[in-house]
Write a protein that holds these residues in place. Structure first.
Motif, PDB file in Angstrom:
ATOM      1  N   GLU A  28     -16.310 -20.402 -17.284  1.00  0.00           N
ATOM      2  CA  GLU A  28     -16.813 -19.765 -16.321  1.00  0.00           C
ATOM      3  C   GLU A  28     -16.507 -20.488 -15.078  1.00  0.00           C
ATOM      4  O   GLU A  28     -16.305 -21.611 -15.250  1.00  0.00           O
ATOM      5  N   CYS A  29     -16.759 -19.715 -14.104  1.00  0.00           N
ATOM      6  CA  CYS A  29     -16.780 -20.483 -12.663  1.00  0.00           C
ATOM      7  C   CYS A  29     -18.001 -19.839 -12.061  1.00  0.00           C
ATOM      8  O   CYS A  29     -18.248 -18.650 -12.178  1.00  0.00           O
ATOM      9  N   PHE A  30     -18.672 -20.492 -11.198  1.00  0.00           N
ATOM     10  CA  PHE A  30     -19.621 -20.206 -10.171  1.00  0.00           C
ATOM     11  C   PHE A  30     -19.235 -20.293  -8.851  1.00  0.00           C
ATOM     12  O   PHE A  30     -18.416 -21.253  -8.555  1.00  0.00           O
ATOM     13  N   ASN A  31     -19.374 -19.375  -8.106  1.00  0.00           N
ATOM     14  CA  ASN A  31     -19.012 -19.388  -6.658  1.00  0.00           C
ATOM     15  C   ASN A  31     -20.252 -19.288  -5.648  1.00  0.00           C
ATOM     16  O   ASN A  31     -21.250 -18.768  -6.170  1.00  0.00           O
ATOM     17  N   ILE A  32     -20.074 -19.914  -4.467  1.00  0.00           N
ATOM     18  CA  ILE A  32     -21.296 -19.922  -3.686  1.00  0.00           C
ATOM     19  C   ILE A  32     -21.291 -18.789  -2.762  1.00  0.00           C
ATOM     20  O   ILE A  32     -20.256 -18.518  -2.169  1.00  0.00           O
ATOM     21  N   GLY A  33     -22.210 -17.925  -2.721  1.00  0.00           N
ATOM     22  CA  GLY A  33     -22.114 -16.845  -1.867  1.00  0.00           C
ATOM     23  C   GLY A  33     -21.661 -15.687  -2.767  1.00  0.00           C
ATOM     24  O   GLY A  33     -21.039 -15.691  -3.698  1.00  0.00           O
ATOM     25  N   ASP A  34     -21.457 -14.595  -2.151  1.00  0.00           N
ATOM     26  CA  ASP A  34     -20.829 -13.279  -2.817  1.00  0.00           C
ATOM     27  C   ASP A  34     -19.188 -13.225  -2.637  1.00  0.00           C
ATOM     28  O   ASP A  34     -18.937 -13.071  -1.458  1.00  0.00           O
ATOM     29  N   GLN A  35     -18.617 -13.414  -3.683  1.00  0.00           N
ATOM     30  CA  GLN A  35     -17.191 -13.544  -3.539  1.00  0.00           C
ATOM     31  C   GLN A  35     -16.685 -12.369  -4.507  1.00  0.00           C
ATOM     32  O   GLN A  35     -15.324 -12.330  -4.880  1.00  0.00           O
ATOM     33  N   THR A  36     -17.416 -11.323  -4.736  1.00  0.00           N
ATOM     34  CA  THR A  36     -16.902 -10.122  -5.584  1.00  0.00           C
ATOM     35  C   THR A  36     -15.743  -9.369  -5.100  1.00  0.00           C
ATOM     36  O   THR A  36     -14.817  -9.029  -6.065  1.00  0.00           O
ATOM     37  N   LYS A  37     -15.684  -9.358  -3.812  1.00  0.00           N
ATOM     38  CA  LYS A  37     -14.685  -8.574  -3.179  1.00  0.00           C
ATOM     39  C   LYS A  37     -13.352  -9.431  -3.256  1.00  0.00           C
ATOM     40  O   LYS A  37     -12.135  -8.632  -3.714  1.00  0.00           O
ATOM     41  N   ARG A  38     -13.240 -10.619  -3.088  1.00  0.00           N
ATOM     42  CA  ARG A  38     -12.193 -11.466  -3.164  1.00  0.00           C
ATOM     43  C   ARG A  38     -11.711 -11.334  -4.753  1.00  0.00           C
ATOM     44  O   ARG A  38     -10.517 -11.317  -4.932  1.00  0.00           O
ATOM     45  N   TRP A  39     -12.602 -11.390  -5.653  1.00  0.00           N
ATOM     46  CA  TRP A  39     -12.239 -11.798  -7.148  1.00  0.00           C
ATOM     47  C   TRP A  39     -11.553 -10.173  -7.653  1.00  0.00           C
ATOM     48  O   TRP A  39     -10.707 -10.265  -8.151  1.00  0.00           O
ATOM     49  N   ASN A  40     -12.190  -9.193  -7.026  1.00  0.00           N
ATOM     50  CA  ASN A  40     -11.731  -7.717  -7.396  1.00  0.00           C
ATOM     51  C   ASN A  40     -10.477  -7.630  -6.807  1.00  0.00           C
ATOM     52  O   ASN A  40      -9.507  -7.006  -7.414  1.00  0.00           O
ATOM     53  N   LEU A  46      -3.217  -8.842  -9.728  1.00  0.00           N
ATOM     54  CA  LEU A  46      -2.491  -9.136 -10.770  1.00  0.00           C
ATOM     55  C   LEU A  46      -2.609  -8.448 -12.048  1.00  0.00           C
ATOM     56  O   LEU A  46      -1.975  -8.634 -12.923  1.00  0.00           O
ATOM     57  N   GLY A  47      -3.256  -7.100 -11.799  1.00  0.00           N
ATOM     58  CA  GLY A  47      -3.424  -6.265 -12.872  1.00  0.00           C
ATOM     59  C   GLY A  47      -4.181  -6.615 -13.818  1.00  0.00           C
ATOM     60  O   GLY A  47      -3.895  -6.588 -15.210  1.00  0.00           O
ATOM     61  N   ILE A  48      -5.358  -7.431 -13.654  1.00  0.00           N
ATOM     62  CA  ILE A  48      -6.204  -7.882 -14.622  1.00  0.00           C
ATOM     63  C   ILE A  48      -7.607  -7.212 -14.417  1.00  0.00           C
ATOM     64  O   ILE A  48      -7.807  -6.737 -13.344  1.00  0.00           O
ATOM     65  N   GLU A  49      -8.124  -6.568 -15.668  1.00  0.00           N
ATOM     66  CA  GLU A  49      -9.486  -5.952 -15.351  1.00  0.00           C
ATOM     67  C   GLU A  49     -10.441  -6.646 -14.736  1.00  0.00           C
ATOM     68  O   GLU A  49     -10.742  -7.848 -15.160  1.00  0.00           O
ATOM     69  N   TYR A  50     -11.188  -5.901 -13.941  1.00  0.00           N
ATOM     70  CA  TYR A  50     -12.354  -6.789 -13.223  1.00  0.00           C
ATOM     71  C   TYR A  50     -13.652  -6.138 -13.929  1.00  0.00           C
ATOM     72  O   TYR A  50     -13.798  -4.970 -13.707  1.00  0.00           O
ATOM     73  N   VAL A  51     -14.420  -6.967 -14.432  1.00  0.00           N
ATOM     74  CA  VAL A  51     -15.820  -6.387 -15.208  1.00  0.00           C
ATOM     75  C   VAL A  51     -16.840  -7.319 -14.455  1.00  0.00           C
ATOM     76  O   VAL A  51     -16.789  -8.414 -14.454  1.00  0.00           O
ATOM     77  N   GLU A  52     -17.901  -6.731 -13.693  1.00  0.00           N
ATOM     78  CA  GLU A  52     -18.991  -7.375 -13.241  1.00  0.00           C
ATOM     79  C   GLU A  52     -20.153  -7.395 -14.199  1.00  0.00           C
ATOM     80  O   GLU A  52     -20.655  -6.360 -14.564  1.00  0.00           O
ATOM     81  N   VAL A  53     -20.531  -8.520 -14.718  1.00  0.00           N
ATOM     82  CA  VAL A  53     -21.658  -8.655 -15.521  1.00  0.00           C
ATOM     83  C   VAL A  53     -23.066  -9.267 -14.828  1.00  0.00           C
ATOM     84  O   VAL A  53     -24.156  -9.565 -15.215  1.00  0.00           O
TER      85      VAL A  53
END
Length: 53
Positions: A28-40, A46-53
């Motif tokens: 797992e990885c943890f990011n400081i601050g909200d990085q959801t837009k960048r990960w999405n 890359l054609g990878i499924e993004y799931v937010e839990v």
């Protein structure tokens, strides 16, 4: 190995259940601050499924 405490917005039980339900691994990885837009965006590129839990 760093150890720290975190509190998921959805609660620990819900976050861990979502992690396991979506096939989370022991990595797992943890990011400081909200990085959801960048990960999405990265997942879209890359054609990878993004799931937010």
């Amino acid at each position: 190995m760093p150890y720290f405490h975190f509190k998921p917005e959805t609660g620990v039980r819900s976050a861990l259940n979502g992690w396991l339900k979506n096939g989370g691994t022991h990595h797992e990885c943890f990011n400081i601050g909200d990085q959801t837009k960048r990960w999405n965006l990265l997942c879209e590129m890359l054609g990878i499924e993004y799931v937010e839990v």
